[in-house]
Design an enzyme around this catalytic site. Structure first.
Site, PDB file in Angstrom:
ATOM      1  N   ARG A 201     -11.301  -3.821  64.262  1.00  0.00           N
ATOM      2  CA  ARG A 201     -10.098  -4.410  64.859  1.00  0.00           C
ATOM      3  C   ARG A 201      -9.610  -5.612  64.052  1.00  0.00           C
ATOM      4  O   ARG A 201      -8.395  -5.809  63.875  1.00  0.00           O
ATOM      5  CB  ARG A 201     -10.401  -4.811  66.302  1.00  0.00           C
TER       6      ARG A 201
ATOM      7  N   ASP B 212      -2.839   6.815  74.038  1.00  0.00           N
ATOM      8  CA  ASP B 212      -3.818   7.861  73.721  1.00  0.00           C
ATOM      9  C   ASP B 212      -3.313   9.219  74.222  1.00  0.00           C
ATOM     10  O   ASP B 212      -3.283  10.200  73.483  1.00  0.00           O
ATOM     11  CB  ASP B 212      -5.177   7.570  74.383  1.00  0.00           C
TER      12      ASP B 212
ATOM     13  N   HIS C 179      -5.900  -5.700  62.550  1.00  0.00           N
ATOM     14  CA  HIS C 179      -4.918  -6.654  63.049  1.00  0.00           C
ATOM     15  C   HIS C 179      -4.426  -7.595  61.958  1.00  0.00           C
ATOM     16  O   HIS C 179      -3.314  -8.130  62.076  1.00  0.00           O
ATOM     17  CB  HIS C 179      -5.502  -7.443  64.226  1.00  0.00           C
TER      18      HIS C 179
ATOM     19  N   HIS D 111     -10.276   4.618  67.773  1.00  0.00           N
ATOM     20  CA  HIS D 111     -10.707   4.297  69.139  1.00  0.00           C
ATOM     21  C   HIS D 111     -11.943   5.084  69.549  1.00  0.00           C
ATOM     22  O   HIS D 111     -12.431   4.916  70.667  1.00  0.00           O
ATOM     23  CB  HIS D 111      -9.572   4.557  70.134  1.00  0.00           C
TER      24      HIS D 111
END
Length: 330
Positions: free
Chosen positions: A83, A277, A87, A216
């Protein structure tokens, strides 16, 4: 600045930020590397010049990668390091040509102003994991460390080998941080349109959007941090790492194609399905790729590795311009 002062400044920043946790020539390379961490007047970190050579920089990259692997083994922090890299890079705007104004993988996420954006809630914990490695290998830029940590986390979790290059330069000032709101929002009213708007700004197509969504397969959402997910499930109540949250997959520290299988099945209420999703199997174009990845892990790994490489280079300025490669291409 003494080591004690540096440690004190880092501690103050961490306390002030949210405690929550989860998108030149070789000879002149010394002039643009960070050798020590200085707390900036705007809150965050900046770099000062180093006397390290390109060869030494490569050695430090290799050493940092080994240290990241050890941190992953002890802290189970694969998701948050992925992440962190995402980001930092995911703020890129392809319509802006100037660096670092175009944002992207330039290390600006280390500055407090950007770290405090709602979408980055909890990433101060990832910075806390990276900072001792930055201190140990002071010539390395934050931009490189963020992307090194992300790629290494994917690989160590069982994912594909990511073809990477290094030599990214750091944005030098909080003034170079992008405005808030450039990263995807899970609760957008029109998820497909939202994903395309955000990712097309970075230069990604539908296949790359779906492939990157597959990250994910790692990690959990926590309601106190993101307003999504359950406080805990049977898969997360005992950790590893800090217990709690709701994962997308049963084995949320293993990188595989189970994210697509679980989203398609929607049969387990203890697994998370966000609007962004679910839309992967609802939008006709996204669905072609999501169905393929649910059936064929090898294709998913190939496409993810290509998309991750592209993501990690977004907006980056390299010195040397061709970058520094640690390993032969897989």
């Amino acid at each position: 600045m003494t080591e004690a002062t540096v440690a004190s400044q880092l501690s103050l920043m961490l306390k002030a930020s949210s405690s929550h946790s989860l998108f030149a020539s070789r000879n002149s390379i010394a002039a643009v590397r960070g050798s020590v961490v200085n707390a900036s007047t705007s809150g965050g970190f900046s770099s000062v010049a180093s006397s390290k050579s390109a060869a030494s920089y490569t050695d430090q990259l290799r050493g940092a990668r080994e240290d990241i692997r050890e941190v992953l083994k002890s802290k189970y922090c694969h998701p948050i390091l992925v992440r962190l890299g995402w980001h930092d890079a995911g703020t890129y705007n392809k319509n802006v040509k100037e660096w670092p104004q175009r944002s992207g993988a330039n290390g600006s996420l280390r500055f407090e102003v950007e770290m405090k954006y709602k979408s980055n809630t909890g990433l101060v914990n990832a910075l806390k994991l990276i900072q001792p490695i930055k201190d140990k290998y002071p010539s390395l830029t934050y931009a490189d460390l963020f992307q090194l940590g992300s790629a290494t986390a994917v690989e160590e979790a069982g994912g594909p080998k990511i073809p990477m290059k290094y030599g990214r330069l750091d944005a030098s000032s909080p003034d170079h941080c992008p405005e808030e709101g450039r990263l995807p929002a899970a609760g957008a009213s029109s998820p497909a349109d939202h994903l395309r708007k955000v990712f097309s700004r970075m230069g990604f197509n539908d296949k790359e959007i779906v492939a990157l969504s597959g990250a994910h397969t790692l990690g959990r959402a926590r309601p106190e941090r993101s307003s999504w997910g359950k406080p805990e499930t049977k898969y997360t109540k005992n950790g590893p790492g800090a217990p709690g949250g709701q994962s997308w997959t049963v084995q949320w520290l293993k990188f595989d194609n189970s994210y697509f299988k679980e989203i398609k099945a929607k049969r387990d209420e203890d697994l998370l399905v966000l609007p962004t999703d679910a839309v992967l199997f609802e939008d006709p174009s996204f669905k072609v790729y999501a169905e393929k990845y649910a059936e064929d892990e090898e294709t998913f790994f190939k496409d993810f590795a290509e998309a991750h490489t592209k993501l990690s280079n977004l907006g980056a300025k390299f010195d040397p311009p061709e970058g520094i490669v640690l390993d032969a291409a897989p």
